[in-house]
Each structure stands twice: as C-alpha cells, then as structure tokens.
Design an enzyme around this catalytic site. Sequence first.
Site, PDB file in Angstrom:
ATOM      1  N   SER A 100      67.085  51.405  80.719  1.00 41.92           N
ATOM      2  CA  SER A 100      65.744  51.938  80.953  1.00 41.92           C
ATOM      3  C   SER A 100      64.648  50.879  80.868  1.00 41.92           C
ATOM      4  O   SER A 100      63.483  51.154  81.183  1.00 41.92           O
ATOM      5  CB  SER A 100      65.440  53.068  79.963  1.00 41.92           C
ATOM      6  OG  SER A 100      65.456  52.581  78.632  1.00 41.92           O
ATOM      7  N   GLY A 141      63.956  46.176  80.415  1.00 42.35           N
ATOM      8  CA  GLY A 141      64.487  44.839  80.251  1.00 42.35           C
ATOM      9  C   GLY A 141      65.481  44.428  81.322  1.00 42.35           C
ATOM     10  O   GLY A 141      65.407  44.840  82.482  1.00 42.35           O
ATOM     11  N   SER A 154      75.422  38.873  75.029  1.00 41.89           N
ATOM     12  CA  SER A 154      75.243  38.323  73.692  1.00 41.89           C
ATOM     13  C   SER A 154      73.833  37.737  73.630  1.00 41.89           C
ATOM     14  O   SER A 154      72.866  38.354  74.074  1.00 41.89           O
ATOM     15  CB  SER A 154      76.326  37.281  73.391  1.00 41.89           C
ATOM     16  OG  SER A 154      76.143  36.715  72.115  1.00 41.89           O
ATOM     17  N   ALA A 167      74.373  37.743  63.452  1.00 42.20           N
ATOM     18  CA  ALA A 167      75.713  38.174  63.037  1.00 42.20           C
ATOM     19  C   ALA A 167      76.289  39.202  64.012  1.00 42.20           C
ATOM     20  O   ALA A 167      77.482  39.175  64.328  1.00 42.20           O
ATOM     21  CB  ALA A 167      75.669  38.748  61.627  1.00 42.20           C
ATOM     22  N   LYS A 227      75.650  39.419  67.173  1.00 42.62           N
ATOM     23  CA  LYS A 227      75.992  38.746  68.433  1.00 42.62           C
ATOM     24  C   LYS A 227      77.169  37.779  68.253  1.00 42.62           C
ATOM     25  O   LYS A 227      77.950  37.582  69.189  1.00 42.62           O
ATOM     26  CB  LYS A 227      74.759  38.030  68.997  1.00 42.62           C
ATOM     27  CG  LYS A 227      73.658  38.980  69.445  1.00 42.62           C
ATOM     28  CD  LYS A 227      74.166  39.987  70.480  1.00 42.62           C
ATOM     29  CE  LYS A 227      73.080  40.885  71.019  1.00 42.62           C
ATOM     30  NZ  LYS A 227      73.580  41.838  72.035  1.00 42.62           N
TER      31      LYS A 227
END
Length: 284
Positions: free
Chosen positions: A13, A15, A135, A152, A154
């Site tokens: 939705s 980005g 990531s 952590a 990622k």
Amino acid sequence: MSTQKVWFVTGASKGLGLSLVKQLLAAGHNVAATSRRLDDLSRAVGTADNFLPLAVDLTTESSVAQAINQTIEQFGRIDVVVNNAGYGQLGSLEELSDAEARTNFDVNVFGPLNVIRHVMPQLRSQQSGYIINLSSIGGFVGNFPGFGVYCATKFAVEGFSEALAAEAKAFGIHVTIVSPGYFRTEFLTSGSLGTPANPIDAYQSVRESQQAHQEQINGNQPGDPEKAVAILIRLADEPNPPLHLFLGQDAFDTATGKITALQQEMTTWKNVTTSTGFDAPALA
C-alpha cells in the site's frame, strides 16, 4: 518483459511495494498484493482485471494461507513472491521493551516465514518459482546506533534466506536477498518507523541517530524507488539471479567497508582462530 508472470507482493500500500505493484500492472503482469487494510491498498492502486488486492495479517498463519489460496484460485499459479512488508524500529537494546522487540520480529521475520511456509507447496508442485526477500543494508551491517533490533530482524531474514536458497534449489526455485540503502519512500515516517515508548536520555548517540533519520535523512534519501523496483522486475527474468543484491551506492559502499574490515580483522587474528584444533600448534 519476456513473459507474463503472477506476482505475490506483501506490504503493497506504500513505499517500494506500491511502486512495484504499479509497474507490474502497467507491464501486464497478474498481481496479488497484500496490506493490513484493504481500503488503503485499493485506494493507492485502483482496480484492474489483473489485480487482486488482499487484506492480510502476515503474523497470522490462517490469514496468509487464505491469501495464497485466493491467489492460486484467481490466477492458477504463483511465479514470483516478494516479501516486502516490514517496518523500522528505533531504540537502543536497553530501552526497547520485550513487546516492542518481539512485535518487530513478528512482522519482519515471522511474517515472511509464514508466506514462505504456505507458498512453497505451490512452487514445489510447479518445480519453479522465485522468492525475493527484502532485507536492508542493516541486515548486513549492524553498527547503526538505535537500530539494533531492526538490524537483528534483517540479519535473520538474510540467514533464513540463504538456507532457503539451498533448500529450494532442487525444486527449480530461486531466492534473492535484496538489501537496499536509503530510498526516498515513507520508511522513515511515523507510520513505518517505531520509536521507543520509554527512551533513555543517556543514549546520546541513539537520540542523535533518531533525530537525523526523522528530520534530516527523511525526504532526502538518495535512492530512487522507481529505479529500484524496475530492477526487481528485471531480476525475475534472469536465469541465474543473484543470492545477494545490494541496492544503492550507499549500500554498496557500506557493505564493501564491512567486508574489508572483516578481512583485515580475520587476518590479524588468524593465528588465534586456527589454534584450536587438536593438531594445531599451541600459541606462544
């Protein structure tokens, strides 16, 4: 674009997810996309015959399973999975509560694991498929004050993605870990970046990092999200896509810096490292 594909994209939705869905639909691909709120997704994307918007709670297995099943019922298969949904979490390790840390892991780690668990039977039956796990450069380099928990999550994504690539290879399934640097999206806004409920003033470096990200970096990120998602689409046509792909000059430079420093440190401490075998000479 060589062939029309069926894409399953989480966190669509806003980005990078939203930009990706729009480019995919414009190119004629079939797209199933998820968001926590269906209205947000439908309003952002609109309607199209080749678009299936889905309201999904990625932390709930039944919700994820239903979304995967709906996608297969609608389009007959799934070719590319993009685990994009996630959010940033600011705060030192001391000041973040157990609940704040676990919630970040629930969304960023266990969410994509739920998707993988439920999509793999379909991909295995097809003997083909491609999984792209989003990531961050923070999944490769952790020395960002105030981002320890986020990093952590990622790092965990990178670890299970490497294992998944080895496990899925026999079924003709590829995996790529995409680690972006700073891209000009809503990631650093309040809706996508959690802040500590109980900040500790003693952590000056964390407060400075928080201020810099929210007031200086936000809106001035060097990365173009439209170029980033065009690369993701291109990857799906590669016969041998990379396992690791860093996106952005900043991500490339930061990763290179860590690799160089790690090599230097390993060389410096090689005698200690290799001294632990039964047949190894004792250290002087």
